[in-house]
Design an enzyme around this catalytic site. Structure first.
Site, PDB file in Angstrom:
ATOM      1  N   PHE A 449       6.834  12.349   1.856  1.00 43.35           N
ATOM      2  CA  PHE A 449       6.776  11.873   1.931  1.00 43.35           C
ATOM      3  C   PHE A 449       7.458  10.794   3.188  1.00 43.35           C
ATOM      4  O   PHE A 449       6.782   9.635   3.423  1.00 43.35           O
ATOM      5  CB  PHE A 449       8.202  10.529   0.285  1.00 43.35           C
ATOM      6  CG  PHE A 449       7.475  11.183  -0.464  1.00 43.35           C
ATOM      7  CD1 PHE A 449       6.782  10.087  -1.654  1.00 43.35           C
ATOM      8  CD2 PHE A 449       7.173  11.807  -1.746  1.00 43.35           C
ATOM      9  CE1 PHE A 449       6.594   9.711  -2.345  1.00 43.35           C
ATOM     10  CE2 PHE A 449       6.662  11.592  -2.561  1.00 43.35           C
ATOM     11  CZ  PHE A 449       6.416  10.523  -3.011  1.00 43.35           C
ATOM     12  N   HIS A 450       8.087  11.111   3.838  1.00 51.86           N
ATOM     13  CA  HIS A 450       7.696  10.521   5.672  1.00 51.86           C
ATOM     14  C   HIS A 450       6.906  10.588   5.877  1.00 51.86           C
ATOM     15  O   HIS A 450       7.041   9.761   6.945  1.00 51.86           O
ATOM     16  CB  HIS A 450       8.593  11.524   6.053  1.00 51.86           C
ATOM     17  CG  HIS A 450      10.495  11.304   5.568  1.00 51.86           C
ATOM     18  ND1 HIS A 450      10.963  11.784   4.270  1.00 51.86           N
ATOM     19  CD2 HIS A 450      11.312  10.938   6.552  1.00 51.86           C
ATOM     20  CE1 HIS A 450      12.306  11.651   4.239  1.00 51.86           C
ATOM     21  NE2 HIS A 450      12.355  10.566   6.202  1.00 51.86           N
ATOM     22  N   GLU A 451       5.895  11.676   6.189  1.00 54.77           N
ATOM     23  CA  GLU A 451       4.961  11.305   6.855  1.00 54.77           C
ATOM     24  C   GLU A 451       3.678  10.462   6.050  1.00 54.77           C
ATOM     25  O   GLU A 451       2.791   9.520   6.957  1.00 54.77           O
ATOM     26  CB  GLU A 451       4.207  12.820   6.709  1.00 54.77           C
ATOM     27  CG  GLU A 451       2.318  13.154   7.688  1.00 54.77           C
ATOM     28  CD  GLU A 451       2.929  13.422   8.842  1.00 54.77           C
ATOM     29  OE1 GLU A 451       1.768  12.816   9.224  1.00 54.77           O
ATOM     30  OE2 GLU A 451       3.544  13.103   8.927  1.00 54.77           O
TER      31      GLU A 451
END
Length: 524
Positions: A449-451
């Site tokens: 999700f950060h990516e």
């Protein structure tokens, strides 16, 4: 003399005359009696002199008498307390005299071993509010000078269209996509309603929820990749889409578990007694709407609520939100943008030059990160909770005191942490997976999700954000080892600040900026 030898009479005379006891003497001894008579004679002489000197001398002697009394009222209270504790049971009253002895010049000033307040053994047992105020004053003074120096050297770099410009109208597809995301919540509600009415089987509901949640996250990705929109608009849409995805997963998983408990009455009663639940399994549209706008990622049919909305408090928080958001924009435009624009790619240039750029970028990046935390986790979530009367406002803990990287991830973002514990970590352990595997799965989901939130808006898939999150796993192991070995809370805390604020985030900012500039140059 028999009456004067009585300890009660001697004690009464002492209290009346405010005479300090003679150390080591018995209250019924001739020495004590002579001392009392001598002091009485001195007082009679002092009274005659007082009458001759007038009112000024009288007040001075009263002051001297007050100093001579040694605070006998407090001594009597302490003496009584000593007797109640059984320490004054000695017939000669030596324990009570020891209490009074503490006011004498001969009393020892050093009685036990003590550490300096700033020593390593006592530093965490003291309050450092004054030092904190000093640090605030120094930071304000130093940064004020730097701001003035920056303005004198570069001028005002913030453009008129920083908040909104005509180019922002080209991002209307992203806005329409954002407005369409609540449709997926409505679809999830219809699926749960059909399951409750037994129109569809359980496995069909699971399959439909998988399709709904997958579409809810992929649809914004496709829209952002097909539109040449601003990076900030894409990040905002992806954050909103990720929040919707997390909420829908919690909604489906929680309702499934509630159905399982409702079908087993014994388990339901046991769980209800244990958690003191005041709700039952029901599919309510009102509960879903409240959950989708509430500052939480974990669904439940009801939440702890407050009694009223503090309108004045909300206004003050909104003012703070505007001020700190403007401060973030000022730092980004006035400091971060010039630094990254005048830098080389950190992996393709001179090593010392790259280290210098990263260190120079670390301070303004740290300020922006702290302001972002304060604006979102403290101000915005509390404002939203106040408007919705949401009671549980533990959106973060004291992550700045984290002794290890693992503690930081448990305290930094409480809504996400509770979601991961509830829907990933605990189910993994319940299915027989080892603890380390469950931790890896949790970090893997977080890294994905950060990516998505960074790479998709930038149209760059170099997996810098993904690698940065997954590298937290060895850092967790290292900081836990150091904490267990040295038993010093400062070691892991300093490593956390160094990796997150000095090297980690500034390095990611430089990497993504230069990759973004290279992509734009290649498209031209």
């Amino acid at each position: 003399m028999a009456i004067m030898d009585s300890p009660e009479i001697v004690g009464a005379l002492r209290r009346r005359l405010s005479v300090p006891p003679v150390l080591g003497s018995d209250s019924s001894s001739p020495e004590a009696e002579s001392a009392i008579n001598g002091i009485r004679g001195d007082r009679n002489g002092a009274n005659l002199m007082r009458n001759s000197r007038g009112g000024a001398a009288e007040s001075e002697d009263k002051k001297q008498d007050g100093e001579l009394s040694y605070g006998n009222e407090d001594e009597e209270e302490r003496e009584g307390k000593v007797k109640e504790d059984g320490e004054g049971s000695n017939g000669n009253g030596k324990d009570a005299m020891a209490v009074k002895f503490t006011f004498r010049a001969a009393a020892p000033a050093h009685r036990k071993n003590k550490e300096s307040p700033l020593s390593s053994d006592a530093i965490f047992k003291q309050s450092h509010a004054g030092l904190f105020n000093l640090c605030v004053v120094v930071l304000v003074a130093v940064n004020s000078r730097l701001i003035i120096e920056n303005l004198m050297k570069y001028g005002w770099l913030i453009k008129a269209g920083f908040w909104f410009s005509s180019t922002s109208l080209s991002d209307w597809p992203l806005l329409m996509c954002c407005l369409c995301l609540p449709v997926f919540a409505l679809a999830a509600f219809l699926v749960e309603k059909l399951v409750k009415l037994k129109y569809v089987h359980e496995w069909v509901a699971v399959f439909l929820h998988v399709i709904i949640t997958t579409t809810a996250i992929l649809f914004p990705v496709v829209v952002i990749l097909r539109c040449d929109s601003a990076v900030l608009s894409g990040v905002t849409l992806m954050l909103f889409a990720c929040i919707v995805w997390l909420k829908l997963v919690s909604y489906a998983h929680t309702n499934y578990d509630l159905r399982v408990l409702a079908n087993s009455h014994d388990k339901w009663e046991a769980v209800s007694r244990y958690w003191n639940l005041d709700y039952s399994y029901d599919v309510s549209f009102k509960s879903l709407v409240y959950f989708m706008v509430a500052p939480t990622l974990c669904y439940q049919p009801s939440y702890p609520r407050t009694s009223c909305i503090r309108k004045g408090w909300v206004v003050r928080q909104l003012i703070k939100l505007v001020i700190f958001t403007g401060f973030m924009g000022f730092i980004i435009e006035q400091y971060i943008n010039p630094i990254v624009q005048n830098s080389q790619h950190p992996l393709k240039g001179n090593l010392l030059y790259a280290v210098e750029r990263v260190l120079k970028l670390s301070v303004p990046n740290l300020y922006v990160w702290l302001c972002m935390f304060y604006c979102f986790f403290h101000l915005w979530l509390n404002i939203l909770a106040e408007l919705l009367c949401f009671g549980d406002r533990e959106f973060y803990k004291d992550w700045w005191n984290a002794k290890t990287v693992e503690e930081y991830w448990r305290m930094w973002n409480m809504p996400v942490h509770k979601w991961i514990i509830r829907h990933i970590y605990c189910p993994s352990l319940q299915n027989g997976l080892p603890k380390m595997v469950a931790v890896l799965i949790a970090f893997l989901v977080s890294a994905i999700f950060h990516e998505l939130c960074v790479a998709v808006p930038c149209h760059i898939f170099k997996f810098w954000a993904f690698s940065g999150i997954m590298l937290q796993v060895p850092l967790v192991i290292v900081t836990n080892y150091l904490q267990n070995k040295f038993q010093n809370s400062m070691v892991g805390n300093m490593m956390f600040w160094c990796f997150f604020c000095i090297f980690g985030q500034p390095m990611c900012v430089l990497l993504y900026y230069h990759d973004l500039m290279n992509r734009k140059a290649s498209t031209r």
